[in-house]
Design a protein around this motif. Sequence first.
Motif, PDB file in Angstrom:
ATOM      1  N   GLY A 220       0.837  -1.194   0.000  1.00 47.12           N
ATOM      2  CA  GLY A 220       0.000   0.000   0.000  1.00 47.12           C
ATOM      3  C   GLY A 220       0.876   1.251   0.000  1.00 47.12           C
ATOM      4  O   GLY A 220       2.095   1.174   0.202  1.00 47.12           O
ATOM      5  N   ALA A 221       0.242   2.407  -0.214  1.00 46.15           N
ATOM      6  CA  ALA A 221       1.001   3.664  -0.278  1.00 46.15           C
ATOM      7  C   ALA A 221       1.814   3.887   0.992  1.00 46.15           C
ATOM      8  O   ALA A 221       2.965   4.325   0.946  1.00 46.15           O
ATOM      9  CB  ALA A 221       0.037   4.825  -0.513  1.00 46.15           C
ATOM     10  N   TRP A 222       1.246   3.554   2.151  1.00 46.04           N
ATOM     11  CA  TRP A 222       1.961   3.804   3.405  1.00 46.04           C
ATOM     12  C   TRP A 222       3.007   2.728   3.702  1.00 46.04           C
ATOM     13  O   TRP A 222       3.940   2.986   4.450  1.00 46.04           O
ATOM     14  CB  TRP A 222       0.977   3.947   4.570  1.00 46.04           C
ATOM     15  CG  TRP A 222       0.360   5.305   4.629  1.00 46.04           C
ATOM     16  CD1 TRP A 222       0.336   6.255   3.646  1.00 46.04           C
ATOM     17  CD2 TRP A 222      -0.335   5.869   5.743  1.00 46.04           C
ATOM     18  NE1 TRP A 222      -0.339   7.366   4.066  1.00 46.04           N
ATOM     19  CE2 TRP A 222      -0.769   7.158   5.352  1.00 46.04           C
ATOM     20  CE3 TRP A 222      -0.654   5.415   7.005  1.00 46.04           C
ATOM     21  CZ2 TRP A 222      -1.487   7.996   6.207  1.00 46.04           C
ATOM     22  CZ3 TRP A 222      -1.370   6.248   7.853  1.00 46.04           C
ATOM     23  CH2 TRP A 222      -1.775   7.524   7.459  1.00 46.04           C
TER      24      TRP A 222
ATOM     25  N   TRP B  45      -5.563   1.002  10.695  1.00 46.63           N
ATOM     26  CA  TRP B  45      -6.967   1.099  10.286  1.00 46.63           C
ATOM     27  C   TRP B  45      -7.256   2.282   9.371  1.00 46.63           C
ATOM     28  O   TRP B  45      -8.416   2.507   9.013  1.00 46.63           O
ATOM     29  CB  TRP B  45      -7.868   1.163  11.522  1.00 46.63           C
ATOM     30  CG  TRP B  45      -8.039  -0.172  12.205  1.00 46.63           C
ATOM     31  CD1 TRP B  45      -7.162  -1.217  12.237  1.00 46.63           C
ATOM     32  CD2 TRP B  45      -9.170  -0.597  12.955  1.00 46.63           C
ATOM     33  NE1 TRP B  45      -7.673  -2.262  12.959  1.00 46.63           N
ATOM     34  CE2 TRP B  45      -8.904  -1.911  13.425  1.00 46.63           C
ATOM     35  CE3 TRP B  45     -10.385   0.004  13.296  1.00 46.63           C
ATOM     36  CZ2 TRP B  45      -9.806  -2.634  14.204  1.00 46.63           C
ATOM     37  CZ3 TRP B  45     -11.283  -0.719  14.078  1.00 46.63           C
ATOM     38  CH2 TRP B  45     -10.995  -2.021  14.522  1.00 46.63           C
ATOM     39  N   VAL B  46      -6.248   3.038   8.983  1.00 39.78           N
ATOM     40  CA  VAL B  46      -6.468   4.083   7.973  1.00 39.78           C
ATOM     41  C   VAL B  46      -6.639   3.368   6.640  1.00 39.78           C
ATOM     42  O   VAL B  46      -5.848   2.500   6.284  1.00 39.78           O
ATOM     43  CB  VAL B  46      -5.282   5.073   7.925  1.00 39.78           C
ATOM     44  CG1 VAL B  46      -5.461   6.063   6.780  1.00 39.78           C
ATOM     45  CG2 VAL B  46      -5.166   5.813   9.250  1.00 39.78           C
ATOM     46  N   ASP B  47      -7.682   3.724   5.895  1.00 40.85           N
ATOM     47  CA  ASP B  47      -7.950   2.994   4.656  1.00 40.85           C
ATOM     48  C   ASP B  47      -7.026   3.474   3.548  1.00 40.85           C
ATOM     49  O   ASP B  47      -6.941   4.668   3.297  1.00 40.85           O
ATOM     50  CB  ASP B  47      -9.408   3.161   4.245  1.00 40.85           C
ATOM     51  CG  ASP B  47      -9.810   2.095   3.243  1.00 40.85           C
ATOM     52  OD1 ASP B  47      -9.521   0.912   3.493  1.00 40.85           O
ATOM     53  OD2 ASP B  47     -10.389   2.438   2.202  1.00 40.85           O
ATOM     54  N   GLN B  48      -6.340   2.547   2.932  1.00 43.03           N
ATOM     55  CA  GLN B  48      -5.395   2.854   1.858  1.00 43.03           C
ATOM     56  C   GLN B  48      -5.639   1.918   0.685  1.00 43.03           C
ATOM     57  O   GLN B  48      -5.902   0.734   0.877  1.00 43.03           O
ATOM     58  CB  GLN B  48      -3.960   2.600   2.358  1.00 43.03           C
ATOM     59  CG  GLN B  48      -3.496   3.563   3.416  1.00 43.03           C
ATOM     60  CD  GLN B  48      -2.880   4.804   2.808  1.00 43.03           C
ATOM     61  OE1 GLN B  48      -2.103   4.722   1.873  1.00 43.03           O
ATOM     62  NE2 GLN B  48      -3.235   5.952   3.324  1.00 43.03           N
ATOM     63  N   LYS B  49      -5.493   2.456  -0.507  1.00 42.80           N
ATOM     64  CA  LYS B  49      -5.499   1.612  -1.704  1.00 42.80           C
ATOM     65  C   LYS B  49      -4.082   1.052  -1.911  1.00 42.80           C
ATOM     66  O   LYS B  49      -3.117   1.496  -1.293  1.00 42.80           O
ATOM     67  CB  LYS B  49      -5.911   2.432  -2.926  1.00 42.80           C
ATOM     68  CG  LYS B  49      -7.328   3.002  -2.863  1.00 42.80           C
ATOM     69  CD  LYS B  49      -8.366   1.923  -3.095  1.00 42.80           C
ATOM     70  CE  LYS B  49      -9.732   2.474  -3.457  1.00 42.80           C
ATOM     71  NZ  LYS B  49     -10.392   3.190  -2.369  1.00 42.80           N
TER      72      LYS B  49
ATOM     73  N   ILE C 289      -9.183  -6.034   0.294  1.00 37.08           N
ATOM     74  CA  ILE C 289     -10.250  -6.384  -0.655  1.00 37.08           C
ATOM     75  C   ILE C 289      -9.732  -6.287  -2.094  1.00 37.08           C
ATOM     76  O   ILE C 289      -9.953  -7.181  -2.916  1.00 37.08           O
ATOM     77  CB  ILE C 289     -11.464  -5.446  -0.458  1.00 37.08           C
ATOM     78  CG1 ILE C 289     -12.015  -5.581   0.968  1.00 37.08           C
ATOM     79  CG2 ILE C 289     -12.547  -5.732  -1.499  1.00 37.08           C
ATOM     80  CD1 ILE C 289     -12.932  -4.434   1.388  1.00 37.08           C
ATOM     81  N   GLN C 290      -9.014  -5.187  -2.376  1.00 41.99           N
ATOM     82  CA  GLN C 290      -8.471  -4.963  -3.723  1.00 41.99           C
ATOM     83  C   GLN C 290      -7.503  -6.093  -4.099  1.00 41.99           C
ATOM     84  O   GLN C 290      -7.510  -6.582  -5.233  1.00 41.99           O
ATOM     85  CB  GLN C 290      -7.728  -3.611  -3.710  1.00 41.99           C
ATOM     86  CG  GLN C 290      -7.544  -2.967  -5.069  1.00 41.99           C
ATOM     87  CD  GLN C 290      -6.767  -1.653  -4.957  1.00 41.99           C
ATOM     88  OE1 GLN C 290      -6.464  -1.159  -3.865  1.00 41.99           O
ATOM     89  NE2 GLN C 290      -6.430  -1.085  -6.101  1.00 41.99           N
ATOM     90  N   THR C 291      -6.681  -6.518  -3.146  1.00 42.63           N
ATOM     91  CA  THR C 291      -5.747  -7.627  -3.393  1.00 42.63           C
ATOM     92  C   THR C 291      -6.522  -8.885  -3.778  1.00 42.63           C
ATOM     93  O   THR C 291      -6.177  -9.571  -4.757  1.00 42.63           O
ATOM     94  CB  THR C 291      -4.868  -7.893  -2.151  1.00 42.63           C
ATOM     95  OG1 THR C 291      -4.088  -6.720  -1.883  1.00 42.63           O
ATOM     96  CG2 THR C 291      -3.954  -9.087  -2.353  1.00 42.63           C
ATOM     97  N   ALA C 292      -7.583  -9.188  -3.017  1.00 47.90           N
ATOM     98  CA  ALA C 292      -8.396 -10.374  -3.318  1.00 47.90           C
ATOM     99  C   ALA C 292      -8.983 -10.288  -4.722  1.00 47.90           C
ATOM    100  O   ALA C 292      -8.936 -11.262  -5.491  1.00 47.90           O
ATOM    101  CB  ALA C 292      -9.505 -10.528  -2.276  1.00 47.90           C
TER     102      ALA C 292
END
Length: 257
Positions: free
Chosen positions: A14-16, A25-29, A64-67
């Motif tokens: 992820g970006a972080w 728990w910060v949502d990251q793409k 989710i995106q990974t799945a």
Amino acid sequence: MSKYKLFLLRHGEGAWNKENRFCSWVDQKLSENGVTEARDCGRLLKEQGYKFDIVFTSILSRSIQTAWLVLEAMGLEWIPVVKSWRLNERHYGSLIGLNRAEMALQHGEEKVKLWRRSYDITPPPIDESHPYYHEIYSDRRYNTCDVAKDKLPRAESLKEVLDRLLPYWDNIVVPEIRKGHTVLISAHGNSCRALLKHLEGISDEDIANVTLPTGVPVLLELDENLRPVKPRQLLGDQAKIQAAIKKVEDQGKSKHM
């Protein structure tokens, strides 16, 4: 004898992850590299002849995106994907958003390793003054949990991650495995480590040295009691996997200028 196959997957970068910050728990793409990791993972699994019947993810986008990307690469977009906060990354409390290497410089590498990797040490909790508090707790996804929002964690040790994960494992995931279904859990470094600790009986001390790189599938072969019959396998190019593990371990080291 091996009766069941279970796959664990720490989401792609992820970006972080790239910025070496506590994401939690910060949502990251996913980053561009994370998207590539997830697609490569799906291609590898397809080439090796694996097929899944159901996937479990957290409610964070990177999981989710990974799945989705793995299933797309495998031609399995049609299978069920079930989401739960109980598979979320560990809640790092007030450390969320901070850079690990800068913290190591400030607090010492040992202290940061304890916060990151120890089993039962909880970091300081997040409170309303934290820059990401409202972004997390006003997010609509947390209205969908099986506990009230004010009962959700404000910080967690790895032990507390396992405590909130186990009821979900026992009541939701295990019945699918016992049906003979091949399960993929696309989650996070710490939710996967907590589950490995439980399944493999890893000691409180030794779990600190278990590192999972992003986008690398872990195969567990289990007997009828859901105990591993052989060591976990990290699938893929082993030299690349070892380099990726070292990169994760080095995140908590201070960068002396």
